[in-house]
Design a protein around this motif. Structure first.
Motif, PDB file in Angstrom:
ATOM      1  N   LEU A  44       1.046   4.436  -2.558  1.00  0.00           N
ATOM      2  CA  LEU A  44       0.899   5.845  -2.150  1.00  0.00           C
ATOM      3  C   LEU A  44       2.079   6.693  -2.625  1.00  0.00           C
ATOM      4  O   LEU A  44       1.922   7.872  -2.954  1.00  0.00           O
ATOM      5  CB  LEU A  44       0.722   5.948  -0.632  1.00  0.00           C
ATOM      6  CG  LEU A  44      -0.592   5.355  -0.108  1.00  0.00           C
ATOM      7  CD1 LEU A  44      -0.659   5.422   1.404  1.00  0.00           C
ATOM      8  CD2 LEU A  44      -1.805   6.066  -0.715  1.00  0.00           C
ATOM      9  N   CYS A  85       0.834  -1.195   0.000  1.00  0.00           N
ATOM     10  CA  CYS A  85       0.000   0.000   0.000  1.00  0.00           C
ATOM     11  C   CYS A  85       0.878   1.258   0.000  1.00  0.00           C
ATOM     12  O   CYS A  85       0.604   2.221  -0.716  1.00  0.00           O
ATOM     13  CB  CYS A  85      -0.899  -0.043   1.219  1.00  0.00           C
ATOM     14  SG  CYS A  85      -2.267   1.056   1.072  1.00  0.00           S
ATOM     15  N   SER A  86       1.986   1.253   0.787  1.00  0.00           N
ATOM     16  CA  SER A  86       2.806   2.470   0.814  1.00  0.00           C
ATOM     17  C   SER A  86       3.516   2.683  -0.524  1.00  0.00           C
ATOM     18  O   SER A  86       3.733   3.828  -0.937  1.00  0.00           O
ATOM     19  CB  SER A  86       3.772   2.503   1.991  1.00  0.00           C
ATOM     20  OG  SER A  86       4.356   1.275   2.166  1.00  0.00           O
ATOM     21  N   SER A  96       1.864  10.137  -4.755  1.00  0.00           N
ATOM     22  CA  SER A  96       2.564  11.393  -4.410  1.00  0.00           C
ATOM     23  C   SER A  96       3.372  11.888  -5.597  1.00  0.00           C
ATOM     24  O   SER A  96       3.375  13.083  -5.888  1.00  0.00           O
ATOM     25  CB  SER A  96       3.536  11.190  -3.250  1.00  0.00           C
ATOM     26  OG  SER A  96       2.873  10.720  -2.162  1.00  0.00           O
ATOM     27  N   GLU A 140      -9.555   3.544   4.968  1.00  0.00           N
ATOM     28  CA  GLU A 140      -8.615   4.628   5.317  1.00  0.00           C
ATOM     29  C   GLU A 140      -7.842   5.124   4.104  1.00  0.00           C
ATOM     30  O   GLU A 140      -7.682   6.322   3.894  1.00  0.00           O
ATOM     31  CB  GLU A 140      -7.625   4.141   6.388  1.00  0.00           C
ATOM     32  CG  GLU A 140      -8.154   4.386   7.779  1.00  0.00           C
ATOM     33  CD  GLU A 140      -7.310   3.722   8.857  1.00  0.00           C
ATOM     34  OE1 GLU A 140      -6.105   3.475   8.624  1.00  0.00           O
ATOM     35  OE2 GLU A 140      -7.879   3.441   9.925  1.00  0.00           O
ATOM     36  N   VAL A 141      -7.375   4.194   3.298  1.00  0.00           N
ATOM     37  CA  VAL A 141      -6.578   4.617   2.139  1.00  0.00           C
ATOM     38  C   VAL A 141      -7.466   5.313   1.095  1.00  0.00           C
ATOM     39  O   VAL A 141      -7.040   6.264   0.424  1.00  0.00           O
ATOM     40  CB  VAL A 141      -5.752   3.435   1.557  1.00  0.00           C
ATOM     41  CG1 VAL A 141      -6.592   2.474   0.782  1.00  0.00           C
ATOM     42  CG2 VAL A 141      -4.629   3.948   0.688  1.00  0.00           C
ATOM     43  N   THR A 142      -8.717   4.888   1.017  1.00  0.00           N
ATOM     44  CA  THR A 142      -9.653   5.539   0.091  1.00  0.00           C
ATOM     45  C   THR A 142      -9.846   7.000   0.496  1.00  0.00           C
ATOM     46  O   THR A 142      -9.806   7.913  -0.335  1.00  0.00           O
ATOM     47  CB  THR A 142     -11.008   4.793   0.098  1.00  0.00           C
ATOM     48  OG1 THR A 142     -10.763   3.447  -0.303  1.00  0.00           O
ATOM     49  CG2 THR A 142     -12.019   5.416  -0.836  1.00  0.00           C
ATOM     50  N   GLU A 143      -9.993   7.202   1.792  1.00  0.00           N
ATOM     51  CA  GLU A 143     -10.150   8.559   2.330  1.00  0.00           C
ATOM     52  C   GLU A 143      -8.865   9.366   2.100  1.00  0.00           C
ATOM     53  O   GLU A 143      -8.896  10.514   1.671  1.00  0.00           O
ATOM     54  CB  GLU A 143     -10.459   8.443   3.836  1.00  0.00           C
ATOM     55  CG  GLU A 143     -10.616   9.755   4.557  1.00  0.00           C
ATOM     56  CD  GLU A 143     -12.061  10.201   4.646  1.00  0.00           C
ATOM     57  OE1 GLU A 143     -12.885   9.434   5.138  1.00  0.00           O
ATOM     58  OE2 GLU A 143     -12.351  11.339   4.212  1.00  0.00           O
ATOM     59  N   TYR A 144      -7.740   8.742   2.378  1.00  0.00           N
ATOM     60  CA  TYR A 144      -6.448   9.426   2.304  1.00  0.00           C
ATOM     61  C   TYR A 144      -6.143   9.884   0.869  1.00  0.00           C
ATOM     62  O   TYR A 144      -5.754  11.024   0.645  1.00  0.00           O
ATOM     63  CB  TYR A 144      -5.357   8.470   2.810  1.00  0.00           C
ATOM     64  CG  TYR A 144      -3.980   9.072   2.759  1.00  0.00           C
ATOM     65  CD1 TYR A 144      -3.534   9.932   3.757  1.00  0.00           C
ATOM     66  CD2 TYR A 144      -3.116   8.790   1.697  1.00  0.00           C
ATOM     67  CE1 TYR A 144      -2.273  10.497   3.701  1.00  0.00           C
ATOM     68  CE2 TYR A 144      -1.854   9.350   1.630  1.00  0.00           C
ATOM     69  CZ  TYR A 144      -1.437  10.202   2.635  1.00  0.00           C
ATOM     70  OH  TYR A 144      -0.193  10.771   2.565  1.00  0.00           O
ATOM     71  N   VAL A 145      -6.351   8.986  -0.086  1.00  0.00           N
ATOM     72  CA  VAL A 145      -6.047   9.351  -1.486  1.00  0.00           C
ATOM     73  C   VAL A 145      -7.084  10.340  -2.004  1.00  0.00           C
ATOM     74  O   VAL A 145      -6.763  11.303  -2.685  1.00  0.00           O
ATOM     75  CB  VAL A 145      -6.007   8.106  -2.409  1.00  0.00           C
ATOM     76  CG1 VAL A 145      -5.805   8.510  -3.872  1.00  0.00           C
ATOM     77  CG2 VAL A 145      -4.904   7.155  -1.988  1.00  0.00           C
ATOM     78  N   ASN A 199      -8.475  -0.698   6.624  1.00  0.00           N
ATOM     79  CA  ASN A 199      -7.350  -0.082   5.893  1.00  0.00           C
ATOM     80  C   ASN A 199      -7.787   0.376   4.502  1.00  0.00           C
ATOM     81  O   ASN A 199      -7.336   1.401   4.006  1.00  0.00           O
ATOM     82  CB  ASN A 199      -6.189  -1.072   5.746  1.00  0.00           C
ATOM     83  CG  ASN A 199      -5.497  -1.335   7.065  1.00  0.00           C
ATOM     84  OD1 ASN A 199      -5.633  -0.546   7.997  1.00  0.00           O
ATOM     85  ND2 ASN A 199      -4.777  -2.434   7.156  1.00  0.00           N
TER      86      ASN A 199
END
Ligand code: SAM
Ligand code: SF4
Length: 445
Positions: free
Chosen positions: A287, A283-284, A291, A323-328, A320
């Protein structure tokens, strides 16, 4: 074949849509005409999809209706193409007496010959072998597109990856790329015919390798095609995150026609699920690519695919994903319940998430995405955007077009804007589209 009419029903992805266009073009060249409904057609073709069980069931249900039709008109030819055809082969003939022949995705461009064979021999047959040494079947002479403004061009086909849930490698075979020369010529021909936007298609476009030029990869192809006279917008789909190179990231913002949108399927926000899916990234790492894309083009639109309820997905794994959906903050998300597909490694695993729980997770993810999508679109209010006008809005009262980031815009404006590039001021961001008005200060056509 002269005078016969054909009807094609297509299920599944853009690649299938493109295959159907190619089949239609072959039949038209052989003298056939398109029928407006299955009831009027002499040749009925079902282009199937097997990516999830639901898609497969839809095709079977249509074939059931065609059985009734064939009873009334026994002379009608019923053919099944696409991924279910490839998967089931001659087995389909046994199970479905109404089917005259079955053909795999590698045989689309022979459809005229297959129909002729069926009509003259009267025998039922299946052609589902994989073509590996040629890409001729991917060429599609004569196709411009719907409306003549936008076109799709297949650049490669097949997939050498082995995501544990996916049937594509089985049904579409190994990767095959088309020569640069043929792609450049096709882009030139399309723009000469008036096409202004081209979308390059492939199961994993990043894996493009020109067979006619050593070391020539996907970023090189984008560079060459960007120089096509008259081409205003260039897009592609789909790219695999693990193959998204720095060179490709740098193309955004540097090649003027290349639009600021990428569809980059993540599939899950959990590293253990990603590993079980055999996706080849964490996942990172995903991300980091996001970025890098946003460092080059801050307003880049990013859309993705996500699967919920994969075998072994725990509640915390799914958290998770949220969370990643929200983060991106994805601009759009296609989300699916895991569907075990025959022959895949994931189908051999014990399913650990009940169907009702899969559905609950799917709805939670979709609700989250609805909120994110609305927020993103609201953020565009009062902004001016370039819109390529494709037609009238659904209710017919306004113009409809798309931004470079692929968002739908409905807007008010005078007559005669079809096919133009115009400046639009966004008045309202809605969940799935934008509303605006023509910005008279900025005509970019
Ligand atoms: N090649 C693309 C990629 O690597 O992301 C997409 C291939 S597939 C046509 C489109 C999407 O269908 C995938 O990204 C995945 O989310 C979904 N999909 C594929 N197999 C699935 C399965 N067995 N169950 C649920 N969804 C699936
Ligand atoms: Fe399927 Fe994975 Fe290939 Fe995409 S990359 S087509 S999901 S095997």
């Amino acid at each position: 074949m002269q005078g016969l009419s054909y009807y094609i029903e297509t299920f599944g992805c853009q690649m299938n849509e493109q295959d159907s266009l190619r089949a239609g073009s072959c039949l038209a060249e052989a003298g056939c005409r398109q029928a407006s409904s299955p009831h009027e057609a002499d040749i009925l073709i079902v282009n199937t999809c097997s990516i999830r069980r639901k898609a497969e069931e839809k095709a079977y249900s249509l074939l059931g209706r065609f059985r009734a039709l064939k009873k009334k008109r026994p002379g009608v030819i019923v053919a099944v193409g696409g991924c279910v055809a490839q998967q089931e082969g001659a087995g389909l003939l046994e199970r479905m007496p109404q089917v005259d022949f079955v053909f795999g995705p590698h045989h689309v461009s022979q459809i005229d010959r297959l129909v002729r064979r069926s009509r003259t021999d009267g025998e039922r047959f299946a052609v589902v072998d994989h073509v590996t040494d040629s890409v001729e079947d991917l060429e599609c002479p004569g196709i411009s597109d719907r409306g003549g403004l936008k076109a799709y061009v297949t650049i490669m086909e097949g997939c050498n990856n082995s995501c544990s849930y996916c049937v594509v490698p089985f049904v579409r075979g190994r990767e095959r790329s088309r020569p640069v020369r043929s792609l450049r010529d096709e882009a030139m021909r399309l723009t000469e015919e008036g096409v202004r936007e081209v979308t390059l298609l492939g199961q994993n476009v990043n894996a493009y390798r020109a067979p006619d030029r050593q070391g020539f990869r996907f970023p090189d192809l984008l560079e060459v095609l960007s120089r096509t006279p008259g081409l205003r917008r260039l897009r592609f789909t789909t790219s695999h995150p693990k193959d998204l190179s720095d060179e490709l990231i740098q193309c955004f913002g540097n090649l003027p026609p290349l639009c600021e949108h990428i569809h980059l399927p993540l599939q899950s926000g959990s590293d253990s699920v990603l590993a079980a899916m055999n996706r080849g990234y964490t996942c990172s790492e995903y991300l980091e690519k996001i970025s890098a894309l946003r460092a080059g083009v801050p307003d880049m639109a990013i859309t993705s695919d996500m699967i919920v309820g994969f075998p072994g997905e725990r509640v915390e794994d799914f958290r998770n994903t949220l969370e990643v959906t929200e983060y991106v903050g994805f601009d759009g998300l296609y989300s699916f319940r895991f569907s075990p597909r025959p022959g895949t490694r994931a189908a051999a695993r014990r399913e650990t998430v009940a169907e009702s729980e899969k559905l609950r997770r799917l709805h939670a993810l979709q609700d989250l995405q609805k909120r994110i999508g609305l927020e993103k679109n609201k953020g565009l209010e009062a902004r001016k955007v370039e819109v390529f006008v494709e037609g009238r809005s659904r209710d017919g009262g306004q113009w409809m077009g798309r931004t470079r980031t692929n968002k739908i815009v409905n807007f008010t404006g005078p007559e005669g804007l079809m096919g133009h590039f115009v400046g639009v001021k966004i008045l309202q961001g809605c969940r799935n589209s934008l509303r605006g008005t023509l910005d008279l200060e900025e005509d970019v056509s």
